[in-house]
Design a protein around this motif. Structure first.
Motif, PDB file in Angstrom:
ATOM      1  N   GLU A  12      65.032  24.637  23.860  1.00  9.93           N
ATOM      2  CA  GLU A  12      65.888  23.956  24.831  1.00  9.93           C
ATOM      3  C   GLU A  12      65.136  23.673  26.122  1.00  9.93           C
ATOM      4  O   GLU A  12      65.320  22.635  26.741  1.00  9.93           O
ATOM      5  CB  GLU A  12      67.131  24.793  25.107  1.00  9.93           C
ATOM      6  CG  GLU A  12      68.110  24.801  23.943  1.00  9.93           C
ATOM      7  CD  GLU A  12      69.281  25.718  24.190  1.00  9.93           C
ATOM      8  OE1 GLU A  12      69.411  26.227  25.316  1.00  9.93           O
ATOM      9  OE2 GLU A  12      70.061  25.936  23.264  1.00  9.93           O
ATOM     10  N   ASP A  15      62.757  20.719  25.424  1.00  7.18           N
ATOM     11  CA  ASP A  15      63.480  19.466  25.232  1.00  7.18           C
ATOM     12  C   ASP A  15      64.311  19.070  26.449  1.00  7.18           C
ATOM     13  O   ASP A  15      65.011  18.060  26.411  1.00  7.18           O
ATOM     14  CB  ASP A  15      64.389  19.576  24.003  1.00  7.18           C
ATOM     15  CG  ASP A  15      63.592  19.727  22.720  1.00  7.18           C
ATOM     16  OD1 ASP A  15      62.421  19.302  22.706  1.00  7.18           O
ATOM     17  OD2 ASP A  15      64.123  20.277  21.749  1.00  7.18           O
ATOM     18  N   ASN A  16      64.235  19.817  27.517  1.00  8.59           N
ATOM     19  CA  ASN A  16      65.006  19.541  28.724  1.00  8.59           C
ATOM     20  C   ASN A  16      64.611  18.212  29.362  1.00  8.59           C
ATOM     21  O   ASN A  16      65.436  17.571  30.016  1.00  8.59           O
ATOM     22  CB  ASN A  16      64.838  20.694  29.715  1.00  8.59           C
ATOM     23  CG  ASN A  16      65.823  20.614  30.855  1.00  8.59           C
ATOM     24  OD1 ASN A  16      66.921  20.110  30.701  1.00  8.59           O
ATOM     25  ND2 ASN A  16      65.413  21.110  31.992  1.00  8.59           N
ATOM     26  N   TRP A  17      63.384  17.760  29.184  1.00 10.04           N
ATOM     27  CA  TRP A  17      62.933  16.511  29.788  1.00 10.04           C
ATOM     28  C   TRP A  17      63.746  15.321  29.286  1.00 10.04           C
ATOM     29  O   TRP A  17      64.015  14.385  30.027  1.00 10.04           O
ATOM     30  CB  TRP A  17      61.440  16.302  29.565  1.00 10.04           C
ATOM     31  CG  TRP A  17      61.055  15.995  28.148  1.00 10.04           C
ATOM     32  CD1 TRP A  17      60.805  16.892  27.154  1.00 10.04           C
ATOM     33  CD2 TRP A  17      60.880  14.694  27.579  1.00 10.04           C
ATOM     34  NE1 TRP A  17      60.487  16.230  25.995  1.00 10.04           N
ATOM     35  CE2 TRP A  17      60.515  14.881  26.231  1.00 10.04           C
ATOM     36  CE3 TRP A  17      60.975  13.417  28.072  1.00 10.04           C
ATOM     37  CZ2 TRP A  17      60.269  13.824  25.370  1.00 10.04           C
ATOM     38  CZ3 TRP A  17      60.736  12.360  27.213  1.00 10.04           C
ATOM     39  CH2 TRP A  17      60.384  12.574  25.884  1.00 10.04           C
ATOM     40  N   ILE A  18      64.174  15.362  28.019  1.00  7.61           N
ATOM     41  CA  ILE A  18      64.978  14.277  27.472  1.00  7.61           C
ATOM     42  C   ILE A  18      66.333  14.228  28.179  1.00  7.61           C
ATOM     43  O   ILE A  18      66.808  13.166  28.564  1.00  7.61           O
ATOM     44  CB  ILE A  18      65.157  14.446  25.946  1.00  7.61           C
ATOM     45  CG1 ILE A  18      63.806  14.282  25.244  1.00  7.61           C
ATOM     46  CG2 ILE A  18      66.167  13.443  25.396  1.00  7.61           C
ATOM     47  CD1 ILE A  18      63.840  14.529  23.761  1.00  7.61           C
ATOM     48  N   LYS A  19      66.931  15.396  28.381  1.00  5.67           N
ATOM     49  CA  LYS A  19      68.226  15.462  29.060  1.00  5.67           C
ATOM     50  C   LYS A  19      68.115  14.970  30.500  1.00  5.67           C
ATOM     51  O   LYS A  19      69.010  14.263  30.994  1.00  5.67           O
ATOM     52  CB  LYS A  19      68.756  16.892  29.029  1.00  5.67           C
ATOM     53  CG  LYS A  19      70.129  17.048  29.637  1.00  5.67           C
ATOM     54  CD  LYS A  19      70.571  18.494  29.594  1.00  5.67           C
ATOM     55  CE  LYS A  19      71.950  18.720  30.148  1.00  5.67           C
ATOM     56  NZ  LYS A  19      72.355  17.968  31.283  1.00  5.67           N
ATOM     57  N   ILE A  20      67.018  15.301  31.187  1.00  2.00           N
ATOM     58  CA  ILE A  20      66.834  14.868  32.576  1.00  2.00           C
ATOM     59  C   ILE A  20      66.790  13.339  32.651  1.00  2.00           C
ATOM     60  O   ILE A  20      67.457  12.728  33.496  1.00  2.00           O
ATOM     61  CB  ILE A  20      65.558  15.491  33.166  1.00  2.00           C
ATOM     62  CG1 ILE A  20      65.750  16.994  33.337  1.00  2.00           C
ATOM     63  CG2 ILE A  20      65.186  14.844  34.485  1.00  2.00           C
ATOM     64  CD1 ILE A  20      64.485  17.739  33.717  1.00  2.00           C
ATOM     65  N   LYS A  22      67.943  11.152  30.377  1.00  2.12           N
ATOM     66  CA  LYS A  22      69.229  10.598  29.960  1.00  2.12           C
ATOM     67  C   LYS A  22      70.254  10.705  31.088  1.00  2.12           C
ATOM     68  O   LYS A  22      71.003   9.764  31.344  1.00  2.12           O
ATOM     69  CB  LYS A  22      69.744  11.329  28.717  1.00  2.12           C
ATOM     70  CG  LYS A  22      69.170  10.822  27.430  1.00  2.12           C
ATOM     71  CD  LYS A  22      69.862  11.524  26.283  1.00  2.12           C
ATOM     72  CE  LYS A  22      69.549  10.868  24.968  1.00  2.12           C
ATOM     73  NZ  LYS A  22      70.272  11.515  23.858  1.00  2.12           N
ATOM     74  N   ASP A  23      70.285  11.865  31.749  1.00  2.00           N
ATOM     75  CA  ASP A  23      71.231  12.039  32.863  1.00  2.00           C
ATOM     76  C   ASP A  23      70.956  11.049  33.981  1.00  2.00           C
ATOM     77  O   ASP A  23      71.883  10.505  34.582  1.00  2.00           O
ATOM     78  CB  ASP A  23      71.167  13.472  33.404  1.00  2.00           C
ATOM     79  CG  ASP A  23      71.818  14.474  32.476  1.00  2.00           C
ATOM     80  OD1 ASP A  23      72.548  14.049  31.554  1.00  2.00           O
ATOM     81  OD2 ASP A  23      71.597  15.689  32.674  1.00  2.00           O
ATOM     82  N   GLN A  26      71.885   7.355  32.608  1.00  2.00           N
ATOM     83  CA  GLN A  26      73.303   7.118  32.352  1.00  2.00           C
ATOM     84  C   GLN A  26      74.175   7.346  33.587  1.00  2.00           C
ATOM     85  O   GLN A  26      75.061   6.557  33.882  1.00  2.00           O
ATOM     86  CB  GLN A  26      73.796   8.019  31.220  1.00  2.00           C
ATOM     87  CG  GLN A  26      73.255   7.627  29.872  1.00  2.00           C
ATOM     88  CD  GLN A  26      73.675   8.590  28.783  1.00  2.00           C
ATOM     89  OE1 GLN A  26      73.967   9.755  29.039  1.00  2.00           O
ATOM     90  NE2 GLN A  26      73.694   8.103  27.548  1.00  2.00           N
ATOM     91  N   LYS A  68      62.529  15.424  19.976  1.00  2.00           N
ATOM     92  CA  LYS A  68      62.683  16.822  20.360  1.00  2.00           C
ATOM     93  C   LYS A  68      61.626  17.634  19.622  1.00  2.00           C
ATOM     94  O   LYS A  68      60.907  17.128  18.765  1.00  2.00           O
ATOM     95  CB  LYS A  68      64.085  17.309  20.015  1.00  2.00           C
ATOM     96  CG  LYS A  68      65.138  16.593  20.831  1.00  2.00           C
ATOM     97  CD  LYS A  68      66.499  17.137  20.560  1.00  2.00           C
ATOM     98  CE  LYS A  68      67.499  16.413  21.453  1.00  2.00           C
ATOM     99  NZ  LYS A  68      68.852  16.831  21.201  1.00  2.00           N
TER     100      LYS A  68
END
Length: 168
Positions: A12, A15-20, A22-23, A26, A68
């Motif tokens: 997790e 893979d946090n860079w993808i969430k950053i 996307k946030d 979006q 990921k």
């Protein structure tokens, strides 16, 4: 240990860079640190979201799907040991994966590590015939040394006279 054998906590974090991204793309959520926010705004211009998946725009215009950690392990294995089994080195493996349309932040280092751990690559790698020790330099003393063994201004001004022996 392969890429897909990490526990959920470290996966997790990685893979946090993808969430950053996307946030930010979006919802325009930025980090509290001003420097991190500035860097994110600059780098986010190279990313886009299509059907909920994050893609990176390459310099050639190819959209590379952001993977990921567990997906990256499968792509590395398939590209290195897949149908063709070409067993390329780490640098070429990372470039091949980029050309296939995949991306993750640690791609180059992961490809290098994967190629180093491949048993077949290590067995059939070229043998390097170099000495184990660095060569020792010998310092030539001839051109600027005077007859008494000292360096000096007169050593440069001396002339070397050659003798030509003619043939009959």
């Amino acid at each position: 240990m392969t890429l897909d054998q990490h526990d959920d906590d470290t996966s997790e974090d990685v893979d946090n860079w993808i969430k950053i991204y996307k946030d930010y793309l979006q919802f325009r959520i930025i980090p509290a640190n001003n420097n991190e926010a500035r860097v994110l705004r600059m780098k986010a211009s190279r990313f886009t979201i299509i059907d909920g998946e994050l893609f990176k725009k390459s310099s050639t215009g190819l959209l590379q799907r952001c993977l990921k950690r567990h997906e990256a392990g499968m792509v590395l294995r398939d590209a290195h040991e897949g149908e063709c089994e070409n067993h390329t080195n780490g640098r070429n493996l990372s470039l091949k994966i980029l050309c296939l349309g995949y991306y993750w932040t640690t791609l180059r280092q992961d490809a290098l590590d994967y190629a180093k751990k491949c048993d077949a690559c290590q067995r059939h790698a070229p043998v390097i015939h170099q000495p184990f020790e660095h060569l020792h330099m010998s310092i030539p003393s001839w051109p600027f040394m005077m007859g008494n063994g000292h360096y000096g201004k007169n050593a440069i001004n001396t002339r070397i006279v050659g003798v030509h022996v003619g043939h009959e």
